[in-house]
Design an enzyme around this catalytic site. Structure first.
Site, PDB file in Angstrom:
ATOM      1  N   PHE A  11       0.815  -1.223   0.000  1.00 39.75           N
ATOM      2  CA  PHE A  11       0.000   0.000   0.000  1.00 39.75           C
ATOM      3  C   PHE A  11       0.848   1.274   0.000  1.00 39.75           C
ATOM      4  CE2 PHE A  11      -2.045  -3.304   2.657  1.00 39.75           C
ATOM      5  CZ  PHE A  11      -2.983  -3.712   1.746  1.00 39.75           C
ATOM      6  N   GLY A  22       0.519  -7.564  -4.620  1.00 38.42           N
ATOM      7  CA  GLY A  22      -0.850  -8.037  -4.521  1.00 38.42           C
ATOM      8  C   GLY A  22      -1.744  -7.757  -5.706  1.00 38.42           C
ATOM      9  N   PRO A  31      -9.796  -8.223 -16.121  1.00 36.94           N
ATOM     10  CA  PRO A  31     -11.007  -7.834 -15.385  1.00 36.94           C
ATOM     11  C   PRO A  31     -11.080  -8.421 -13.980  1.00 36.94           C
ATOM     12  CG  PRO A  31     -11.552  -8.460 -17.630  1.00 36.94           C
ATOM     13  CD  PRO A  31     -10.111  -8.812 -17.435  1.00 36.94           C
ATOM     14  N   LYS A  32     -10.615  -9.640 -13.802  1.00 35.40           N
ATOM     15  CA  LYS A  32     -10.669 -10.273 -12.483  1.00 35.40           C
ATOM     16  C   LYS A  32      -9.757  -9.540 -11.498  1.00 35.40           C
ATOM     17  CE  LYS A  32     -11.224 -15.045 -10.945  1.00 35.40           C
ATOM     18  NZ  LYS A  32     -10.966 -16.459 -11.319  1.00 35.40           N
ATOM     19  N   LYS A  84      -4.494   3.116 -17.892  1.00 35.42           N
ATOM     20  CA  LYS A  84      -4.277   4.277 -17.022  1.00 35.42           C
ATOM     21  C   LYS A  84      -3.737   3.903 -15.644  1.00 35.42           C
ATOM     22  CE  LYS A  84      -7.660   7.575 -18.847  1.00 35.42           C
ATOM     23  NZ  LYS A  84      -8.691   8.547 -18.462  1.00 35.42           N
ATOM     24  N   GLY A  85      -3.886   2.688 -15.257  1.00 35.49           N
ATOM     25  CA  GLY A  85      -3.497   2.323 -13.902  1.00 35.49           C
ATOM     26  C   GLY A  85      -4.671   2.512 -12.959  1.00 35.49           C
ATOM     27  N   GLY A 111      -4.728   1.124  -9.352  1.00 38.48           N
ATOM     28  CA  GLY A 111      -4.519   0.805  -7.945  1.00 38.48           C
ATOM     29  C   GLY A 111      -4.812   1.938  -6.988  1.00 38.48           C
ATOM     30  N   GLU A 112      -4.676   3.188  -7.446  1.00 33.57           N
ATOM     31  CA  GLU A 112      -4.871   4.332  -6.547  1.00 33.57           C
ATOM     32  C   GLU A 112      -6.266   4.936  -6.665  1.00 33.57           C
ATOM     33  OE1 GLU A 112      -2.236   4.538  -4.739  1.00 33.57           O
ATOM     34  OE2 GLU A 112      -0.845   3.492  -6.071  1.00 33.57           O
TER      35      GLU A 112
END
Length: 731
Positions: A233, A460, A625-626, A694-695, A697-698
């Site tokens: 994180f 992760g 997608p998963k 674009k990414g 995770g955030e």
């Protein structure tokens, strides 16, 4: 050029490393079996500021199994060569065991090395340290801030004075800690003047460079290995002092050393999302068209480094307005240095801005979504650039339809379910995904399998899987035929695994490397007189399932295996490269979302329960997608924690973190997370990378806390401007 068939990218595939993880075969930093390794335990400072007057390690050194106790009075002086531009913050790094100064509570003041963990732990308890203690400065509201970083366009003060509707709001945002499942750990082993480090890090290259700088080594004398990370994180985005301590202990004892931080030590041994005081003054006309905003932002940093994050960006470009003024001040405190945490800066700013937009909508009697639509900009007004893609309007439309927004009663405290007050809220979100230069190496073997290497990380999100998908389609192989390797600084260099950068950066390098290898094979085939593809234009050849054939004529072709065998080639290989975003920027590149929340608040006790949440995302092309759905769920869960539970508490008398454990620092559990749904809009954004991504995770965490806070207001009529939202605040 015929398009290369896509079988893996876009498919909801399971993780290629899933079996390793569920069977316990995936090795994390502390789990490597390094022959002869001994154990180290750090002795932490028990004061928040001052000097060490004496260290008595005699009892510890006599304890059976203890090999050495290292502290500032016997440690070698380390060079700490300048490492600017790598993973250290600007300013003075914490130089462990180099002097008698104590800069924060929990600072490493000694390390005990022993043959067993138990001996090291007991030995650490026997070390007696005396201090000349001073009262630390740990309160954001009482310390002197640094000179501000400013931004301005138009005349915000005049625009605010002339606005028919004005809001003056101050928000308090608590400090958050990352709390990944895997604690931070390091194993260090020296072989002459070279060192190998197994470390929990989100940037093997950055950690390599930091160790090289501290010990004045060439980069090729340091190897950092990290194939799996049990959550990060953002906590692993720099090299922390315990890693240096482990390497120093290993060098001094001439033994491999393992050092694992305790859960308590992670609260001051690594960074955190800083606390904020954020005042926002907002002006609009009576229809809700924004005319001016003045942002005054204070956030904590350490006394020895200056940490900043992108907290100013959303206030500059999320909504259209002619007059904006911002002052962002860091406040040096006697604490360890903060670090980026999921949605860094943007998540903090979004709570303030999106809560204020909800307040303005209520003041004007305008639907919160309609207010946002009225202030949708046609371009990035901070950069004077067009959007690469910006589909916030579509996020609003899809989200409102799927969530049942039309059933929301705009009158607060008007919907009940027995003793529970029910409320709906929403918020917009934005994040500027990182894009860093990256390289990757691809090798196609004569047996028709391939190996692709890059020095990135997987904490992760599924890097092993998503990069394998990209490589498999680019090479025209099945997923089973491709092995993607990461987590080793000997592999081609990449940037940090954070900031939503990995798919765009590493993925583009992987795509480039695999495209080169496929084209080498095609060239070999069309120039080989014995190949069925001899003389075919190279642009007409595609590869699928390891077989090269003419587009539209699958019968005419041959396998990689037969082609390489006939040409006596053991392998084909290439190094791919991604140079980073274009310079100068041609457009404004960001990911967006609309987040919706339904909460229930106990009318008597003030307890808040989230009932359901929905996130709708404009995040470009979705590779997996998963994995993407998993990312959204994780971000929403993190946002629930920020909104309702997470808050690091400091005793300002001595700088001690009071709740440095998972019993008192609350994080969401299954019972806190009911129905969660994620929708990703179809589309690509090809402005910044060849994959069109674009990414994600955030951006999935940005806006979550605001949506929950706005739902709490709709349920109760109480506007809470402090995070986390507690039952006490609602009573």
């Amino acid at each position: 050029m015929s398009p290369q068939p896509q079988a893996a990218v876009g498919a909801p595939l399971s993780r290629v490393d899933g079996r390793l993880k569920v069977t316990g075969k995936a090795l994390y930093a502390a789990e490597f079996d390094v022959d002869g390794a001994v154990h180290a335990v750090i002795v932490d400072s028990s004061i928040g500021r001052g000097r060490i007057t004496s260290i008595d390690a005699g009892a510890a050194e006599k304890h059976p199994g203890v090999l050495r106790v290292i502290h500032h009075r016997n440690a070698p002086k380390l060079p700490y060569r300048d490492n600017s531009g790598s993973n250290n913050m600007p300013g003075r790094r914490l130089r462990v065991f180099q002097d008698d100064k104590v800069l924060f509570h929990g600072q490493p003041v000694a390390v005990v090395i022993a043959t067993t963990l138990e001996a090291a732990q007991h030995g650490a308890s026997l070390v007696k340290v005396r201090y000349d203690a001073k009262k630390p400065s740990t309160d954001l509201h009482e310390a002197e801030p640094d000179k501000p970083t400013d931004y301005a366009r138009g005349d915000a003060e005049a625009g605010l004075r002339n606005a028919p509707v004005r809001l003056d709001l101050t928000y308090q945002l608590g400090r958050n800690h990352h709390n990944p499942m895997e604690p931070h750990a390091t194993i260090a082993r020296w072989d002459g003047n070279k060192v190998t480090v197994w470390d929990k890090t989100q940037w093997v290259v950055g950690t390599r460079d930091e160790i090289a700088a501290v010990f004045d080594l060439p980069a090729d004398a340091v190897r950092v290995i990290n194939p799996f990370v049990g959550g990060g994180f953002g906590s692993g985005l720099r090299c922390w002092p315990h890693t240096i301590v482990a390497a120093l202990a290993a060098r001094e004892t001439k033994r491999p050393v393992k050092l694992v931080l305790s859960r308590r030590q992670m609260y001051f041994g690594t960074g955190f999302r800083p606390s904020y005081e954020y005042r926002l003054r907002l002006g609009s006309d009576r229809r809700g068209r924004l005319s001016a905003a003045i942002h005054e932002i204070d956030s904590e940093t350490s006394s020895y480094e200056t940490f900043t994050e992108g907290v100013m960006a959303p206030g500059q470009m999320l909504y259209s307005m002619p007059n904006v003024s911002q002052a962002y001040r860091t406040v040096p405190l006697d604490v360890n240095t903060p670090i980026w945490m999921r949605g860094p800066g943007f998540a903090s700013a979004s709570f303030v801005i999106e809560s204020a937009m909800d307040e303005l909508a209520h003041r004007l009697g305008v639907d919160p979504i309609e207010l946002r639509r009225r202030n949708e900009p046609s371009e990035d007004e901070a950069k004077n650039l067009p959007w690469s893609t910006r589909r916030l309007r579509e996020c609003y439309t899809v989200g409102a339809r799927e969530f049942g927004w039309d059933r929301r009663n705009p009158k607060p405290r008007s919907t009940r379910d027995g003793d529970w007050l029910i409320g709906l809220g929403m918020a917009a979100g934005v994040y500027d995904p990182g894009r860093f230069p990256a390289q990757a190496q691809a090798r196609l073997h004569a047996d028709g399998t391939a190996v692709v290497d890059a020095a990135t990380t997987d904490m992760g999100p599924g890097t092993y899987t998503s990069q394998t998908q990209v490589a498999a389609d680019a090479l025209g192989l099945t997923m089973r035929a491709v092995t993607f390797r990461l987590g080793d600084s000997l592999y081609p260099a990449t940037g940090p695994h954070g900031g939503s950068s990995t798919m765009a950066s590493v993925g583009s390098a992987v795509l480039d490397a695999c495209n080169q290898v496929r084209r080498q094979a095609i060239k070999l085939a069309v120039e080989d007189r014995e190949s069925p593809l001899y003389g075919v234009p190279a642009g007409d050849v595609v590869v699928r399932g390891g077989r090269l054939h003419v587009q539209g004529n699958a019968a005419r072709g041959e396998t990689y295996k037969s082609l390489l065998a006939r040409n006596n080639r053991a392998h084909l290989e290439a190094r791919g490269n991604y140079a980073g975003p274009p310079t100068p920027e041609r457009d404004s590149y960001a990911a967006y979302n609309a987040t919706f929340a339904e909460v229930a608040v106990d009318a008597t006790l003030g307890l808040v329960r989230v009932r359901r949440m929905l996130g709708v995302y404009d995040a470009g092309r979705i590779i997996s997608p998963k994995l993407a759905e998993s990312q959204a769920f994780g971000g929403i869960v993190g946002g629930i924690g920020t909104a309702l539970l997470e808050h690091t508490v400091t005793d300002h008398r001595d700088g001690r973190i009071v709740n440095a454990n998972l019993a008192d620092y609350l994080v969401p559990v299954n019972a806190d997370v009911p129905e969660v749904r994620a929708i990703y809009l179809d589309g690509e954004d090809n402005s910044g990378n060849a994959l069109g991504v674009k990414g994600i995770g955030e951006v999935v965490q940005v806006g979550v806390a605001a949506a929950i806070g706005n739902a709490v207001f709709n349920a109760t009529g109480r506007r809470i401007r402090e995070l986390p939202i507690t039952a006490e605040a609602l009573l």
